[in-house]
Design a protein around this motif. Sequence first.
Motif, PDB file in Angstrom:
ATOM      1  N   VAL A 113      23.019  70.375  99.351  1.00  0.00           N
ATOM      2  CA  VAL A 113      22.209  71.586  99.240  1.00  0.00           C
ATOM      3  C   VAL A 113      20.793  71.253  98.782  1.00  0.00           C
ATOM      4  N   SER A 114      19.798  71.740  99.522  1.00  0.00           N
ATOM      5  CA  SER A 114      18.400  71.638  99.120  1.00  0.00           C
ATOM      6  C   SER A 114      17.856  73.047  98.942  1.00  0.00           C
ATOM      7  N   ILE A 115      17.093  73.256  97.874  1.00  0.00           N
ATOM      8  CA  ILE A 115      16.533  74.577  97.599  1.00  0.00           C
ATOM      9  C   ILE A 115      15.020  74.480  97.696  1.00  0.00           C
ATOM     10  N   LEU A 116      14.465  75.194  98.669  1.00  0.00           N
ATOM     11  CA  LEU A 116      13.029  75.191  98.915  1.00  0.00           C
ATOM     12  C   LEU A 116      12.431  76.492  98.392  1.00  0.00           C
ATOM     13  N   LYS A 117      11.205  76.436  97.944  1.00  0.00           N
ATOM     14  CA  LYS A 117      10.542  77.637  97.443  1.00  0.00           C
ATOM     15  C   LYS A 117       9.187  77.787  98.114  1.00  0.00           C
ATOM     16  N   LEU A 118       8.996  78.915  98.810  1.00  0.00           N
ATOM     17  CA  LEU A 118       7.708  79.199  99.431  1.00  0.00           C
ATOM     18  C   LEU A 118       6.773  79.820  98.395  1.00  0.00           C
ATOM     19  N   ASP A 119       5.493  79.519  98.513  1.00  0.00           N
ATOM     20  CA  ASP A 119       4.517  79.998  97.540  1.00  0.00           C
ATOM     21  C   ASP A 119       4.364  81.507  97.571  1.00  0.00           C
ATOM     22  N   LYS A 120       4.579  82.096  98.742  1.00  0.00           N
ATOM     23  CA  LYS A 120       4.457  83.545  98.872  1.00  0.00           C
ATOM     24  C   LYS A 120       5.485  84.040  99.879  1.00  0.00           C
ATOM     25  N   ASN A 121       5.720  85.335  99.855  1.00  0.00           N
ATOM     26  CA  ASN A 121       6.658  85.939 100.791  1.00  0.00           C
ATOM     27  C   ASN A 121       6.087  85.898 102.201  1.00  0.00           C
ATOM     28  N   CYS A 122       6.815  85.239 103.110  1.00  0.00           N
ATOM     29  CA  CYS A 122       6.364  85.090 104.499  1.00  0.00           C
ATOM     30  C   CYS A 122       7.195  85.915 105.470  1.00  0.00           C
ATOM     31  N   VAL A 144      18.450  76.231 101.379  1.00  0.00           N
ATOM     32  CA  VAL A 144      18.196  77.581 100.888  1.00  0.00           C
ATOM     33  C   VAL A 144      16.684  77.729 100.746  1.00  0.00           C
ATOM     34  N   VAL A 145      16.120  78.739 101.399  1.00  0.00           N
ATOM     35  CA  VAL A 145      14.673  78.921 101.393  1.00  0.00           C
ATOM     36  C   VAL A 145      14.339  80.192 100.617  1.00  0.00           C
ATOM     37  N   ASP A 146      13.788  80.019  99.425  1.00  0.00           N
ATOM     38  CA  ASP A 146      13.370  81.154  98.609  1.00  0.00           C
ATOM     39  C   ASP A 146      12.033  81.662  99.139  1.00  0.00           C
ATOM     40  N   ASP A 147      12.074  82.855  99.720  1.00  0.00           N
ATOM     41  CA  ASP A 147      10.906  83.422 100.382  1.00  0.00           C
ATOM     42  C   ASP A 147      10.056  84.235  99.391  1.00  0.00           C
ATOM     43  N   GLY A 148       9.638  83.580  98.310  1.00  0.00           N
ATOM     44  CA  GLY A 148       8.778  84.232  97.337  1.00  0.00           C
ATOM     45  C   GLY A 148       9.472  85.317  96.534  1.00  0.00           C
ATOM     46  N   SER A 149      10.722  85.091  96.165  1.00  0.00           N
ATOM     47  CA  SER A 149      11.478  86.102  95.408  1.00  0.00           C
ATOM     48  C   SER A 149      10.812  86.410  94.075  1.00  0.00           C
ATOM     49  N   ASP A 174      12.789  88.193  91.754  1.00  0.00           N
ATOM     50  CA  ASP A 174      13.907  88.358  90.830  1.00  0.00           C
ATOM     51  C   ASP A 174      14.407  86.971  90.413  1.00  0.00           C
ATOM     52  N   SER A 175      15.638  86.873  89.980  1.00  0.00           N
ATOM     53  CA  SER A 175      16.167  85.593  89.486  1.00  0.00           C
ATOM     54  C   SER A 175      16.901  84.788  90.558  1.00  0.00           C
ATOM     55  N   SER A 176      16.688  85.111  91.837  1.00  0.00           N
ATOM     56  CA  SER A 176      17.385  84.412  92.927  1.00  0.00           C
ATOM     57  C   SER A 176      17.213  82.898  92.845  1.00  0.00           C
ATOM     58  N   HIS A 177      15.976  82.469  92.690  1.00  0.00           N
ATOM     59  CA  HIS A 177      15.704  81.027  92.688  1.00  0.00           C
ATOM     60  C   HIS A 177      16.388  80.345  91.504  1.00  0.00           C
ATOM     61  N   ASP A 178      16.332  80.943  90.323  1.00  0.00           N
ATOM     62  CA  ASP A 178      16.961  80.351  89.142  1.00  0.00           C
ATOM     63  C   ASP A 178      18.470  80.253  89.309  1.00  0.00           C
ATOM     64  N   ILE A 179      19.070  81.293  89.873  1.00  0.00           N
ATOM     65  CA  ILE A 179      20.519  81.276  90.093  1.00  0.00           C
ATOM     66  C   ILE A 179      20.891  80.151  91.053  1.00  0.00           C
ATOM     67  N   ALA A 180      20.157  80.043  92.148  1.00  0.00           N
ATOM     68  CA  ALA A 180      20.442  78.992  93.127  1.00  0.00           C
ATOM     69  C   ALA A 180      20.254  77.612  92.520  1.00  0.00           C
ATOM     70  N   MET A 181      19.184  77.426  91.755  1.00  0.00           N
ATOM     71  CA  MET A 181      18.913  76.130  91.145  1.00  0.00           C
ATOM     72  C   MET A 181      19.979  75.772  90.112  1.00  0.00           C
ATOM     73  N   ASP A 182      20.303  76.720  89.244  1.00  0.00           N
ATOM     74  CA  ASP A 182      21.268  76.443  88.177  1.00  0.00           C
ATOM     75  C   ASP A 182      22.649  76.107  88.729  1.00  0.00           C
ATOM     76  N   ILE A 202      23.472  85.676  96.397  1.00  0.00           N
ATOM     77  CA  ILE A 202      23.222  84.296  96.821  1.00  0.00           C
ATOM     78  C   ILE A 202      24.357  83.353  96.436  1.00  0.00           C
ATOM     79  N   SER A 203      24.964  83.542  95.274  1.00  0.00           N
ATOM     80  CA  SER A 203      26.076  82.660  94.895  1.00  0.00           C
ATOM     81  C   SER A 203      27.251  82.822  95.842  1.00  0.00           C
ATOM     82  N   ARG A 204      27.485  84.048  96.275  1.00  0.00           N
ATOM     83  CA  ARG A 204      28.626  84.319  97.151  1.00  0.00           C
ATOM     84  C   ARG A 204      28.462  83.637  98.506  1.00  0.00           C
ATOM     85  N   VAL A 205      27.270  83.758  99.092  1.00  0.00           N
ATOM     86  CA  VAL A 205      27.076  83.149 100.403  1.00  0.00           C
ATOM     87  C   VAL A 205      27.132  81.633 100.314  1.00  0.00           C
ATOM     88  N   LEU A 206      26.540  81.048  99.270  1.00  0.00           N
ATOM     89  CA  LEU A 206      26.563  79.592  99.156  1.00  0.00           C
ATOM     90  C   LEU A 206      27.965  79.064  98.905  1.00  0.00           C
TER      91      LEU A 206
END
Length: 206
Positions: free
Chosen positions: A60-69, A37-42, A44-52, A15-19
């Motif tokens: 950049v806006s980071i969205l988090k879905l409640d569950k994997n869709c 960036v739409v976190d599709d219920g990850s 792993d640490s994807s969301h934390d890496i993107a947020m940090d 995720i860091s590379r693409v962003l």
Amino acid sequence: HMDIIVPMYNAERTISRVLNSILTQDQHATCVTNVYVVDDGSTDSSHDIAMDTFSERPRVSILKLDKNCGRSGAINAGARAGSGEFVFFIDSDCEFADSGCLNAHIDALIGGADVSFGPIRSSGNSFWSHYQNGVDRKRAAKAQQGNFSALTSANTAMTRSSFAGLGGFNTNYTHYGFEDRDLIQSMINLSAKMHYTPDAGVYHAD
């Protein structure tokens, strides 16, 4: 405006590379870009890496879905969050080949295309890299002859009106795969103006 949508599911390695590749794209003369960036219920640490790394970036806006869709639902959620005239989809395991790729997509849409597809290549030397590049060459040859049915949406720009007219991605596809074929076939059925943009390439992480 263009909304860049990155669906992300368990993408901590990429995720860091693409962003970073998105944020280092050349600024278009007339088109401002925003990233969703739409976190599709990850799980792993994807969301934390993107947020940090990127939460303080104004574009950049980071969205988090409640569950994997699935990829369809994640991209649709990103599209709803934005309001740009254009939308662009890039998968979280891809990165731009150079700093002018996004502008090539934008110019194709400004020039009258409803959708712009870019190449998906590999920079490696493994079996899968050779396979990916062979598939890309075949897809490019077909697209340049007007046959777009074999392409994917991992590197695709569209007008928002076209995307909305299709109703977005079909959310009956709840995993990652074939939702792009469904979208492309729907566009073919609607006689959308489809364009292959060879200068808008991305590299796919094998």
